[in-house]
Design an enzyme around this catalytic site. Structure first.
Site, short mmCIF file in Angstrom:
data_model
loop_
_atom_site.label_atom_id
_atom_site.label_comp_id
_atom_site.label_asym_id
_atom_site.label_seq_id
_atom_site.Cartn_x
_atom_site.Cartn_y
_atom_site.Cartn_z
CB CYS A 112 -27.88 -23.58 -31.16
SG CYS A 112 -26.28 -22.83 -31.15
CG HIS A 217 -30.22 -19.56 -30.55
ND1 HIS A 217 -30.51 -20.53 -29.44
CD2 HIS A 217 -29.00 -19.70 -30.86
CE1 HIS A 217 -29.24 -20.94 -29.01
NE2 HIS A 217 -28.49 -20.48 -29.81
CD GLU A 219 -33.93 -20.08 -28.49
OE1 GLU A 219 -33.96 -20.73 -29.69
OE2 GLU A 219 -32.93 -19.86 -28.12
#
Ligand code: MN
Length: 249
Positions: A112, A217, A219
């Protein structure tokens, strides 16, 4: 021994604890690396030239995390349009860290804001606000109340890219929590993934052992399923090889 991977942190301005500000990193980044077999280390956003080489020499990998907007002065532009929160000290700290990491050939995964920061570190530029600067852009921005992990648009990857190879496919639904985006790619960076509106969602540094960046994202998506897990597994594996070289060298 597990490879040690630095994660760039931010200033937590919420000051919840007795009016005492904190430095912080989202737990999803830390857990993704830890679960993939790495030892995560949180890096505060205040390093300068006296810190960069020493920090990077002690790490086996660098994860550039998400966060604030990057100030356009870092890519020689005036403020043209709406800007969210910025932290010039964090910009400076991270640009130096990533350049030191690149000098050393350290494995890098950038997410990001990190994806945008990597691009700037290599001389690229950003769109300061996608909605203002790209006609018919999809809504890539954060929507209050929407879970981080919720997918909102697709990404089409170059099927020959390393990222497509790792993930085992070339089209994925991803989350999207950004309003800035990559404009001109930095030196050596190849665009390997686009959103349907043409926004750059993934970059790879050609000829470098492991330097990949994504605008989404991964994660946070781990909360729902393991689609993005190979990205972290491969990153930790690359950092492990870096650690082995460092020990024998
Ligand atoms: Mn997006």
């Amino acid at each position: 021994m597990r490879p040690i991977i630095g994660i760039t942190g931010r200033k937590d301005t919420s000051a919840r604890l007795l009016n005492s500000p904190m430095y912080s990193v989202g737990q999803t980044y830390v857990n993704a690396l830890h679960n993939a077999g790495g030892t995560p280390l949180i890096l505060p956003p205040l390093f300068d030239e006296q810190d960069w080489p020493g920090v990077i020499a002690r790490l086996d990998g660098l994860l550039l995390s998400g966060g604030e907007d990057i100030h356009p002065q870092n890519y020689r532009q005036e403020e043209l349009t709406w800007m969210g929160g910025v932290d010039l000290e964090r910009d400076h700290s991270e640009l130096g860290l990533v350049r030191s990491a690149l000098d050393r050939g350290l494995p890098i995964l950038a997410i990001c804001r990190g994806h945008q920061l990597l691009n700037i570190a290599l001389g690229g530029t950003l769109f300061q606000d996608l909605a203002a600067q790209i006609p018919n852009a999809l809504d890539h921005a954060y929507v209050p109340g929407r879970p981080m992990e919720q997918t909102v648009h697709t990404v089409t990857l170059d099927p020959d890219s390393h990222i497509a190879n790792l993930l085992g496919g070339d089209t994925f639904a991803v989350n999207s929590v950004h309003h800035q985006g990559v404009d001109v790619p930095g030196q050596g960076l190849t665009v390997v993934g686009y959103a349907p509106d043409g926004v750059v969602e993934a970059l790879e540094l050609a000829g470098y052992p492991f330097c990949y960046s994504v605008q989404w994202h991964p994660e946070a998506m781990l909360k729902v399923n393991d689609t993005m897990l190979p990205l972290f597994a491969a990153f930790v594996n690359a950092a492990g090889q870096q650690a082995t070289h460092a020990e024998s060298g």
